[in-house]
Design a protein around this motif. Structure first.
Motif, mmCIF file in Angstrom:
data_model
loop_
_atom_site.group_PDB
_atom_site.id
_atom_site.type_symbol
_atom_site.label_atom_id
_atom_site.label_comp_id
_atom_site.label_asym_id
_atom_site.label_seq_id
_atom_site.Cartn_x
_atom_site.Cartn_y
_atom_site.Cartn_z
ATOM 1 N N THR A 83 19.609 60.240 -23.928
ATOM 2 C CA THR A 83 19.312 59.067 -23.105
ATOM 3 C C THR A 83 20.645 58.452 -22.713
ATOM 4 O O THR A 83 21.082 57.459 -23.272
ATOM 5 C CB THR A 83 18.464 58.059 -23.904
ATOM 6 O OG1 THR A 83 17.357 58.737 -24.457
ATOM 7 C CG2 THR A 83 17.960 56.954 -23.000
ATOM 8 N N ALA A 84 21.292 59.113 -21.776
ATOM 9 C CA ALA A 84 22.668 58.726 -21.451
ATOM 10 C C ALA A 84 22.699 57.794 -20.257
ATOM 11 O O ALA A 84 21.945 57.949 -19.305
ATOM 12 C CB ALA A 84 23.496 59.966 -21.163
ATOM 13 N N SER A 85 23.564 56.823 -20.330
ATOM 14 C CA SER A 85 23.826 55.948 -19.185
ATOM 15 C C SER A 85 25.315 55.627 -19.168
ATOM 16 O O SER A 85 25.976 55.595 -20.209
ATOM 17 C CB SER A 85 22.999 54.665 -19.262
ATOM 18 O OG SER A 85 23.356 53.906 -20.398
ATOM 19 N N LEU A 86 25.811 55.409 -17.990
ATOM 20 C CA LEU A 86 27.236 55.112 -17.804
ATOM 21 C C LEU A 86 27.343 53.784 -17.064
ATOM 22 O O LEU A 86 26.729 53.594 -16.020
ATOM 23 C CB LEU A 86 27.918 56.225 -17.007
ATOM 24 C CG LEU A 86 29.436 56.303 -17.111
ATOM 25 C CD1 LEU A 86 29.844 56.722 -18.513
ATOM 26 C CD2 LEU A 86 29.981 57.303 -16.102
ATOM 27 N N ASP A 87 28.104 52.852 -17.619
ATOM 28 C CA ASP A 87 28.273 51.532 -17.015
ATOM 29 C C ASP A 87 29.754 51.195 -16.926
ATOM 30 O O ASP A 87 30.548 51.573 -17.806
ATOM 31 C CB ASP A 87 27.551 50.455 -17.837
ATOM 32 C CG ASP A 87 26.050 50.687 -17.908
ATOM 33 O OD1 ASP A 87 25.433 50.790 -16.834
ATOM 34 O OD2 ASP A 87 25.508 50.776 -19.020
ATOM 35 N N PHE A 88 30.102 50.476 -15.885
ATOM 36 C CA PHE A 88 31.494 50.084 -15.652
ATOM 37 C C PHE A 88 31.597 48.559 -15.747
ATOM 38 O O PHE A 88 30.875 47.833 -15.046
ATOM 39 C CB PHE A 88 31.953 50.570 -14.275
ATOM 40 C CG PHE A 88 31.961 52.061 -14.145
ATOM 41 C CD1 PHE A 88 33.118 52.788 -14.368
ATOM 42 C CD2 PHE A 88 30.806 52.750 -13.809
ATOM 43 C CE1 PHE A 88 33.134 54.159 -14.245
ATOM 44 C CE2 PHE A 88 30.799 54.123 -13.686
ATOM 45 C CZ PHE A 88 31.967 54.829 -13.910
ATOM 46 N N TYR A 89 32.471 48.091 -16.644
ATOM 47 C CA TYR A 89 32.606 46.667 -16.934
ATOM 48 C C TYR A 89 34.004 46.180 -16.565
ATOM 49 O O TYR A 89 34.961 46.964 -16.515
ATOM 50 C CB TYR A 89 32.378 46.392 -18.423
ATOM 51 C CG TYR A 89 30.980 46.649 -18.921
ATOM 52 C CD1 TYR A 89 30.034 45.626 -18.970
ATOM 53 C CD2 TYR A 89 30.596 47.912 -19.375
ATOM 54 C CE1 TYR A 89 28.764 45.859 -19.443
ATOM 55 C CE2 TYR A 89 29.325 48.155 -19.855
ATOM 56 C CZ TYR A 89 28.410 47.120 -19.883
ATOM 57 O OH TYR A 89 27.145 47.349 -20.354
ATOM 58 N N GLN A 90 34.098 44.874 -16.366
ATOM 59 C CA GLN A 90 35.399 44.249 -16.253
ATOM 60 C C GLN A 90 35.633 43.391 -17.494
ATOM 61 O O GLN A 90 34.691 42.992 -18.184
ATOM 62 C CB GLN A 90 35.484 43.395 -14.984
ATOM 63 C CG GLN A 90 34.537 42.200 -14.971
ATOM 64 C CD GLN A 90 34.670 41.377 -13.701
ATOM 65 O OE1 GLN A 90 33.704 40.881 -13.185
ATOM 66 N NE2 GLN A 90 35.891 41.214 -13.223
ATOM 67 N N LEU A 91 36.900 43.138 -17.801
ATOM 68 C CA LEU A 91 37.218 42.322 -18.965
ATOM 69 C C LEU A 91 36.736 40.892 -18.742
ATOM 70 O O LEU A 91 36.762 40.372 -17.622
ATOM 71 C CB LEU A 91 38.714 42.338 -19.232
ATOM 72 C CG LEU A 91 39.318 43.697 -19.641
ATOM 73 C CD1 LEU A 91 40.805 43.553 -19.868
ATOM 74 C CD2 LEU A 91 38.633 44.249 -20.873
ATOM 75 N N ALA A 92 36.308 40.247 -19.825
ATOM 76 C CA ALA A 92 35.741 38.899 -19.712
ATOM 77 C C ALA A 92 36.766 37.872 -19.237
ATOM 78 O O ALA A 92 36.423 36.931 -18.527
ATOM 79 C CB ALA A 92 35.158 38.469 -21.060
ATOM 80 N N GLU A 93 38.035 38.068 -19.579
ATOM 81 C CA GLU A 93 39.040 37.086 -19.174
ATOM 82 C C GLU A 93 39.310 37.129 -17.665
ATOM 83 O O GLU A 93 39.861 36.196 -17.094
ATOM 84 C CB GLU A 93 40.358 37.307 -19.926
ATOM 85 C CG GLU A 93 40.891 38.723 -19.864
ATOM 86 C CD GLU A 93 40.498 39.517 -21.094
ATOM 87 O OE1 GLU A 93 41.254 40.419 -21.484
ATOM 88 O OE2 GLU A 93 39.420 39.226 -21.667
ATOM 89 N N ASN A 94 38.882 38.213 -17.022
ATOM 90 C CA ASN A 94 39.040 38.303 -15.569
ATOM 91 C C ASN A 94 37.755 37.960 -14.824
ATOM 92 O O ASN A 94 37.638 38.187 -13.628
ATOM 93 C CB ASN A 94 39.472 39.723 -15.174
ATOM 94 C CG ASN A 94 40.789 40.115 -15.822
ATOM 95 O OD1 ASN A 94 41.687 39.293 -15.925
ATOM 96 N ND2 ASN A 94 40.900 41.361 -16.262
ATOM 97 N N SER A 95 36.761 37.431 -15.559
ATOM 98 C CA SER A 95 35.454 37.201 -14.957
ATOM 99 C C SER A 95 34.990 35.778 -15.197
ATOM 100 O O SER A 95 35.373 35.127 -16.172
ATOM 101 C CB SER A 95 34.440 38.186 -15.568
ATOM 102 O OG SER A 95 33.135 37.826 -15.226
#
Length: 617
Positions: free
Chosen positions: A291-303
């Motif tokens: 059950t694979a998924s791929l997600d792309f996140y940004q760092l919290a300090e830049n958001s």
């Protein structure tokens, strides 16, 4: 009044030409079943610096492990191993993988032994089911509850982000669930907000309604609103999740190169997958059960978005990530494993239009910032609870404005890059799946089933042919020719249909089809005999016999066809195979038993005889 002789031109009519053309077409379609397949294993170097293998090396290696093959030859840096016995395929693949996996790509292919002219017509044999060719059976459970839970969790984060954008402090979103069974399971979001300007609150909930029109809003108090799906929407979401999972599973199976697989929904939350010809269940399980998924996140300090996700990479470095993803694996259009300039493994990604737009906007605003790639999968713990496991597989600094194509680097191995690219090409799963049943059928057992099935069919057909020739004499021989053509037509029709799969119960259906086809001729011949006893001449009795028996034959076959359709609709696996043969057998039995048999009878009996079927006329 009976004419003593029929005119010859009546036998060369467009109906007879159509029957002849149909029989020839079905005969050509059935011919590939007379030829077997051969399996070819190809070894190609990963790069030009790898030395090509010699045939002597491979022969010595296989001989040491008592593995026999038909032929080994090399052409254009590719070495091919051909074998006709599929039972040794798994052992040879395991040996080659251990010896040459680091330097060579190992691929399997199945090649037909049929003549080139037949291959040029794209004629293919009947696809064999799991019980005849051997393979693996999986039954998967799809956790639609968890999918709904994740869906509402993402909606809650989005609502908090919207509140921050509108600068409404104190907005709180609580996720709750109602009902325990799958049918009654529902999710609610309880949104509470402070006493601020009504216009701001109205603007917030208008944006929520625009973004999520499927959510119903119910105001509980002056500063509290419940967001939820209706029972109909919940059922619709669950069904859409099952359909998406089915589509993803079929994509993964296609990526494995298995064309005869059967993938269907079983009950409300289960998927049945049959993989004929698969002799490496571990590889199939690793791909299908992931059950694979791929997600792309940004760092919290830049958001400025709401929610913090704390994770550490394999080196122990801690990261605070914004809980809202930039884009997910559902936006990935294509993924291919490759190598960079230093021969390090990577995965090249191509995004769809939506994902490309998101990536373009994000990268443009975040040049010099970090983007983190997280790989997630679900699995069941020892206490049978669904657990989500996520890991950081890539941390990269955005150096430039990116578009719909970029790469994931620093993959641990070439195999890991290939598996990840396969999963991403097939699509990410929105709902966790777990394998609740697995059964392996060896190829040798499948071969024994085929031999026993053919033996049963031959014995049944042999007794039938002898009985018909003995009891009905000349007309019995015509019935035997029609019966042989019926079996050939059925095999040709099954070869033409892309979804037709022959199973062991399907062979039982073939034996039953022989009985039904003979029954058609028996009814006709008995009616002819009755007409002869009434005093009709031979030609008139034959015409009346076929005409009067047709309605009875049609009624009997329609009732059997209805039963077959019901079996095919509600059944699965072997039951579907039997029902399919039953329904197709009814069509070919009607065609050969009535139309072909009548044409042959008219060709053989062209004048009134003194005796027919033991009746003097």
């Amino acid at each position: 009044m009976n004419s003593p002789k029929k005119k010859p031109y009546r036998y060369i009519t467009w109906q007879n030409l159509l029957i002849l053309f149909t029989l020839l077409f079905l005969l050509i379609s059935a011919l590939p079943n007379l030829y077997g397949d051969r399996v070819t294993i190809q070894l190609s170097p990963i790069n030009s610096s790898v030395q090509q293998l010699t045939t002597y090396q491979l022969k010595d290696l296989l001989a040491k492990h008592s593995l026999s093959v038909d032929k080994i030859h090399s052409l254009n840096q590719t070495t091919s191993i051909t074998l006709s016995n599929k039972t040794d395929l798994k052992s040879i693949n395991e040996l080659l993988f251990v010896e040459f996996n680091n330097d060579y790509n190992i691929e399997n292919s199945v090649i037909s032994n049929s003549p080139l002219w037949l291959q040029s017509l794209d004629a293919k044999p009947i696809k064999l089911g799991l019980d005849l060719s051997g393979g693996v059976l999986f039954v998967l459970e799809v956790d639609t509850k968890q999918a709904l839970l994740e869906r509402f969790k993402n909606i809650a984060l989005a609502i908090k982000t919207l509140a921050m954008e509108e600068r409404i402090r104190g907005v709180n979103v609580v996720q709750s669930k109602l009902g325990l069974s799958i049918e009654n399971y529902q999710q609610n979001l309880l949104v509470s907000f402070p006493n601020v300007e009504k216009s701001k609150i109205d603007l917030l909930f208008n944006k929520i309604k625009a973004a999520y029109p499927e959510l119903s809003q119910q105001k509980n108090q002056n500063n509290q609103v419940t967001l939820s799906y209706s029972s109909q929407k919940t059922a619709q979401y669950r069904q859409e999740t099952m359909q998406q999972t089915l589509k993803t599973m079929r994509g993964r199976i296609a990526e494995l190169g298995i064309t005869e697989a059967v993938t269907l929904q079983q009950g409300k939350n289960y998927i049945r997958i049959e993989l004929p010809g698969v002799h490496d269940p571990d590889e199939a399980k690793r791909i299908i059960g992931a059950t694979a998924s791929l997600d792309f996140y940004q760092l919290a300090e830049n958001s400025t978005a709401a929610g913090i996700l704390r994770m550490a990479d394999e080196h122990g470095r801690a990261f605070n990530l914004n809980s809202q993803v930039v884009f997910s694996g559902s936006n990935i259009k294509n993924a291919r494993a490759g190598q960079d300039q230093m021969s390090m493994p990577l995965v090249n990604l191509t995004l769809d239009a939506i994902g490309g737009k998101k990536m373009s906007q994000f990268s443009k605003q975040n040049i010099g910032n970090t983007m983190v790639t997280v790989f997630s999968e679900f699995y069941r713990s020892a206490d049978d609870k669904m657990v989500k496991k996520s890991k950081i597989i890539n941390v990269a600094t955005i150096q430039q404005h990116l578009g719909s194509q970029f790469s994931i680097t620093h993959m641990p191995s070439q195999q890991a890059a290939q598996e990840l690219s396969l999963l991403l090409r097939a699509g990410s799963l929105t709902a966790p799946v777990t394998i609740v049943k697995q059964r392996t059928i060896e190829a040798t057992l499948g071969e024994n089933n085929i031999k026993n099935g053919i033996k049963a069919l031959s014995i049944g057909m042999g007794f039938t042919l002898v009985f018909m020739a003995f009891w009905y004499r000349a007309l019995g021989l015509i019935a035997n020719v029609a019966l042989t053509l019926n079996l050939m037509s059925l095999l040709g029709l099954m070869s033409l249909l892309p979804g037709a799969v022959l199973t062991l119960p399907g062979i039982a259906g073939l034996v039953l089809t022989v009985g039904m086809a003979v029954d058609t001729n028996v009814l006709i011949f008995e009616r002819i005999k009755e007409e002869l006893k009434r005093g009709h001449k031979v030609l008139s009795a034959v015409e009346q016999g076929y005409k009067s028996a047709f309605s009875t034959i049609l009624d009997a076959n329609i009732t059997t066809m209805i039963t077959g359709i019901i079996l095919y609709t509600i059944g699965n696996g072997p039951v579907k195979g039997f029902a399919l043969i039953l329904c197709l057998g009814i069509l070919t039995s009607m065609f050969t038993g009535v139309f072909v048999s009548k044409s042959l009878t008219n060709l053989v009996i062209r004048k009134n005889k003194a005796q027919l079927l033991g009746v003097n006329v």
